[in-house]
Enzyme design. Structure first.
Site, PDB file in Angstrom:
ATOM      1  N   GLU A  33      40.464 130.140 103.726  1.00 26.65           N
ATOM      2  CA  GLU A  33      40.554 130.311 105.173  1.00 26.65           C
ATOM      3  C   GLU A  33      39.847 129.215 105.963  1.00 26.65           C
ATOM      4  O   GLU A  33      40.188 128.949 107.103  1.00 26.65           O
ATOM      5  CB  GLU A  33      39.972 131.670 105.585  1.00 26.65           C
ATOM      6  N   HIS A  75      34.519 134.840  97.861  1.00 21.08           N
ATOM      7  CA  HIS A  75      35.804 135.364  97.399  1.00 21.08           C
ATOM      8  C   HIS A  75      35.566 136.373  96.297  1.00 21.08           C
ATOM      9  O   HIS A  75      34.643 136.202  95.499  1.00 21.08           O
ATOM     10  CB  HIS A  75      36.698 134.221  96.890  1.00 21.08           C
TER      11      HIS A  75
HETATM   12  N1  ACO Z   1      28.650 134.941 103.900  1.00 18.59           N
HETATM   13  C1  ACO Z   1      27.417 135.387 103.533  1.00 18.59           C
HETATM   14  N2  ACO Z   1      27.203 136.202 102.471  1.00 18.59           N
HETATM   15  C2  ACO Z   1      28.281 136.579 101.762  1.00 18.59           C
HETATM   16  C3  ACO Z   1      29.585 136.155 102.083  1.00 18.59           C
HETATM   17  C4  ACO Z   1      29.739 135.301 103.197  1.00 18.59           C
HETATM   18  N3  ACO Z   1      30.943 134.858 103.577  1.00 18.59           N
HETATM   19  N4  ACO Z   1      30.459 136.699 101.209  1.00 18.59           N
HETATM   20  C5  ACO Z   1      29.726 137.445 100.357  1.00 18.59           C
HETATM   21  N5  ACO Z   1      28.412 137.367 100.692  1.00 18.59           N
HETATM   22  C6  ACO Z   1      27.289 137.997 100.001  1.00 18.59           C
HETATM   23  C7  ACO Z   1      27.201 139.463 100.354  1.00 18.59           C
HETATM   24  O1  ACO Z   1      26.431 139.700 101.504  1.00 18.59           O
HETATM   25  C8  ACO Z   1      26.577 140.032  99.091  1.00 18.59           C
HETATM   26  O2  ACO Z   1      25.181 139.790  99.146  1.00 18.59           O
HETATM   27  P1  ACO Z   1      24.122 140.931  98.692  1.00 18.59           P
HETATM   28  O3  ACO Z   1      24.213 140.964  97.199  1.00 18.59           O
HETATM   29  O4  ACO Z   1      22.835 140.425  99.240  1.00 18.59           O
HETATM   30  O5  ACO Z   1      24.569 142.238  99.305  1.00 18.59           O
HETATM   31  C9  ACO Z   1      27.143 139.168  97.987  1.00 18.59           C
HETATM   32  O6  ACO Z   1      27.512 137.938  98.611  1.00 18.59           O
HETATM   33  C10 ACO Z   1      28.360 139.776  97.315  1.00 18.59           C
HETATM   34  O7  ACO Z   1      29.255 140.219  98.315  1.00 18.59           O
HETATM   35  P2  ACO Z   1      30.407 141.274  98.054  1.00 18.59           P
HETATM   36  O8  ACO Z   1      30.676 142.001  99.322  1.00 18.59           O
HETATM   37  O9  ACO Z   1      30.113 142.092  96.829  1.00 18.59           O
HETATM   38  O10 ACO Z   1      31.615 140.330  97.678  1.00 18.59           O
HETATM   39  P3  ACO Z   1      33.137 140.736  97.726  1.00 18.59           P
HETATM   40  O11 ACO Z   1      33.740 140.188  96.508  1.00 18.59           O
HETATM   41  O12 ACO Z   1      33.351 142.184  97.982  1.00 18.59           O
HETATM   42  O13 ACO Z   1      33.602 139.979  99.042  1.00 18.59           O
HETATM   43  C11 ACO Z   1      34.824 138.707 100.610  1.00 18.59           C
HETATM   44  C12 ACO Z   1      34.590 139.014  99.101  1.00 18.59           C
HETATM   45  C13 ACO Z   1      35.235 140.021 101.318  1.00 18.59           C
HETATM   46  C14 ACO Z   1      35.933 137.683 100.765  1.00 18.59           C
HETATM   47  C15 ACO Z   1      33.493 138.202 101.216  1.00 18.59           C
HETATM   48  O14 ACO Z   1      33.088 137.023 100.545  1.00 18.59           O
HETATM   49  C16 ACO Z   1      33.592 137.953 102.731  1.00 18.59           C
HETATM   50  O15 ACO Z   1      33.436 138.889 103.503  1.00 18.59           O
HETATM   51  N6  ACO Z   1      33.837 136.678 103.167  1.00 18.59           N
HETATM   52  C17 ACO Z   1      33.993 136.360 104.580  1.00 18.59           C
HETATM   53  C18 ACO Z   1      35.383 136.734 105.070  1.00 18.59           C
HETATM   54  C19 ACO Z   1      36.459 135.777 104.571  1.00 18.59           C
HETATM   55  O16 ACO Z   1      36.266 134.570 104.498  1.00 18.59           O
HETATM   56  N7  ACO Z   1      37.619 136.380 104.224  1.00 18.59           N
HETATM   57  C20 ACO Z   1      38.785 135.652 103.695  1.00 18.59           C
HETATM   58  C21 ACO Z   1      38.842 135.796 102.187  1.00 18.59           C
HETATM   59  S1  ACO Z   1      40.103 134.781 101.467  1.00 18.59           S
HETATM   60  C22 ACO Z   1      41.480 135.747 101.401  1.00 18.59           C
HETATM   61  O17 ACO Z   1      41.445 136.933 101.228  1.00 18.59           O
HETATM   62  C23 ACO Z   1      42.798 135.139 101.586  1.00 18.59           C
END
Ligand code: ACO
Length: 519
Positions: A449, A396
């Site tokens: 989610e 998140h």
């Molecule tokens: N699985 C694996 N790795 C992840 C995940 C995940 N679900 N989420 C983040 N990471 C990792 C990224 O790959 C990144 O790693 P890196 O440093 O090696 O590149 C690191 O964690 C940071 O990720 P960011 O993209 O900077 O995090 P951001 O805050 O932009 O992303 C998000 C948040 C979009 C929700 C992300 O966690 C994601 O894509 N999750 C999966 C989709 C999901 O569950 N969406 C619903 C969100 S809840 C809502 O909005 C109501």
């Protein structure tokens, strides 16, 4: 604030001839995402990040024998400790790096991560040559407050969110949908008389405007029918059918009345679309049923059990609002132009539809399907992360600890019981262990989610209706934000930092001559 203040120092360094497995151990031990690669004379020759290591493993490179030199970024762009923070921001933005080495007198002194810069970016000024200074916000506006609000807030580090100061999880445990709806839109928890009057108005507001049902049927029978897209269009034409006026011309009371009308109508539109699409007759909501129970009754044509209605109600309360999220921001931007509420809600649904925001609940369940059985979980999740995929329902932008919504929804799902819940709990545990191991330091936890899908599935909501169900409850939060924006409006109109070719660019000789003579 200088680069030397922000960077991680001393830099974590490795040699290019060590194996990927050894490099991974160094990064883990130092809890950093990247290391500088030095040659035998302590000169910088490359950068290696956890991302490089994971990507290599994902494409089949053996971490036990391959060396850092094979996967690192060679001759990386480097900063100097005296460089302005703004130039680091530009490099991060233009080259999409996440870490940069910082040199002091030609020697590696530290490593600057994009996270260090994002924390302070909004207070740094960037002044491109020949233009007026503008404040460059970090990509994604992370950490930047763009408005004041009294609707609610999220405290990511504490794993806490609230609606008008009340713990949202406690509200979901103890209150009805209508009580919390009143709190968000009218500004206070209602007493008995206020609740009765509000509920009466909400029930009356469910009536469909003339002409809308024919449009819903036509929309539902489109060959590529998708419920959330259809709901977005339905809200748009319902706004037109209601003749909604520009909020700029309405009183605060009129804005709140139109907000209530549309928020009450949204589930009615969705359920009629669904039943038309399935070739079933639409079902009118029964006036004695509250929002959540009538939601299920319009879906199936039958009055739901109290248990199912309450489980759904708790999910709906938990997802009504959540700080200044992307779709709420969208609704406020549209309202700030003085536009009507139908436009603001249509835009908000469009923003919610993205998988990075609200479009993920069915994907979390799809992940459970793809895993299939508990014994497959560890291998499947490891493969996904190794291939650079994100585990749906985890991570998140704001929560860096347990998402409080997932904690309550886990309880709600457990109360509902069933095989899928037990399986989901196993996958959750395995995913958390795998993320901690393969993505150390990222603080990735279960988000709303993951169990949302399990709860909705258990109460009989079809999978393609998960995201639209989220849209229905979030309409309450959007309307609270719309009313707040309209009551104290200022046009939201930011600027961008132009980074294209320097203007004015001349047209090539003779260019456009044909257009002039052909007219
Ligand atoms: N699985 C694996 N790795 C992840 C995940 C995940 N679900 N989420 C983040 N990471 C990792 C990224 O790959 C990144 O790693 P890196 O440093 O090696 O590149 C690191 O964690 C940071 O990720 P960011 O993209 O900077 O995090 P951001 O805050 O932009 O992303 C998000 C948040 C979009 C929700 C992300 O966690 C994601 O894509 N999750 C999966 C989709 C999901 O569950 N969406 C619903 C969100 S809840 C809502 O909005 C109501």
């Amino acid at each position: 604030m200088s680069i030397a203040d922000l960077m991680h120092k001393p830099a974590v360094v490795v040699r290019e001839d060590i194996t990927l497995a050894d490099a991974s151990r160094v990064l883990d031990a130092n809890k950093v995402g990247a290391a500088a690669v030095l040659d035998g004379h302590q000169r910088l020759v490359g950068m290696v990040s956890e991302r490089d290591l994971l990507r290599s493993v994902g494409i089949g490179i053996d971490p036990g024998s391959a060396s850092v030199g094979e996967v690192m970024t060679r001759d990386p762009i480097a900063l100097d400790t005296t460089d302005p923070v703004a130039s680091a921001l530009e490099i991060f933005r233009d080259h999409r790096f996440r870490h940069l080495p910082v040199l002091d007198g030609g020697r590696v002194a530290g490593i600057l991560s994009i996270r260090h810069v994002v924390r302070v970016a909004h207070i740094e000024d960037v002044q491109p040559a020949g233009s007026a200074p503008i404040g460059l916000a970090p990509r994604g506006l992370e950490g930047v407050a763009v408005a004041e609000t009294a609707v609610g807030d999220v405290r990511g580090e504490e794993g806490f969110f609230h609606y008008r100061g009340h713990n949202a999880v406690e509200l979901a445990r103890r209150c009805s949908f209508e009580q919390v709806w009143h709190l968000l839109v009218e500004g206070s928890l209602p007493n008995d008389a206020e609740l009765a009057a509000f509920t009466k108005r909400a029930v009356a507001a469910r009536g469909l405007p003339a002409g809308v049902d024919d449009l819903l049927r036509a929309l539902a029978l489109l060959p590529d029918y998708a419920p959330l897209v259809a709901l977005r269009s339905a809200v748009s034409f319902t706004g037109a059918a209601l003749g909604l006026q520009a909020t700029l011309d309405l009183s605060a009371e009129q804005v709140r009345a139109e907000c209530l009308r549309l928020a009450a109508l949204t589930p009615v539109l969705l359920m009629r679309l669904h039943r038309h699409n399935q070739g079933l007759s639409p079902v009118d909501p029964e006036p004695d049923l509250g929002y959540a129970a009538s939601y299920l009754q319009m879906l199936t044509g039958e009055r739901p059990t109290a248990r199912a209605a309450r489980a759904l109600e708790q999910y709906l309360i938990l997802t009504m609002d959540h700080g200044f999220n992307s779709s709420t921001f969208t609704a406020r931007v549209i309202t700030s132009t003085g536009s009507d509420i139908g436009s603001a809600l249509t835009g908000a649904i469009g923003a919610l539809a993205g998988p990075l925001h609200g479009g993920a609940p069915s994907r979390a369940l799809a992940m459970l399907d793809a895993i299939g059985s508990p014994d497959r979980a560890a291998e499947h999740l490891r493969e996904e992360i190794g291939a650079g995929q994100r585990l749906m329902g985890f991570g998140h932008r704001v929560y860096k600890t347990d998402d409080p919504r997932s904690t309550l929804l886990r309880d709600v799902a457990t109360d509902l019981g069933g095989e899928q819940v037990a399986f989901a709990r196993h996958v959750e545990q395995t995913a958390l262990q795998t993320l901690a191991e393969l993505k150390p330091g990222r603080r990735l936890y279960t988000n709303v989610e993951f169990y949302a899908g399990v709860v909705m599935n258990s109460v009989g909501i079809p999978r393609d209706m998960f995201a639209p169900t989220f849209a229905c409850s979030r309409t309450v939060g959007w309307t609270a934000a719309i009313a707040e924006q309209a009551a104290n409006n200022r046009l939201i109109r930011p600027s961008a930092l132009y980074v294209g070719p320097p203007p004015p660019q001349s047209l090539p000789d003779g260019y456009g001559a044909a257009a002039r003579t052909d007219r």
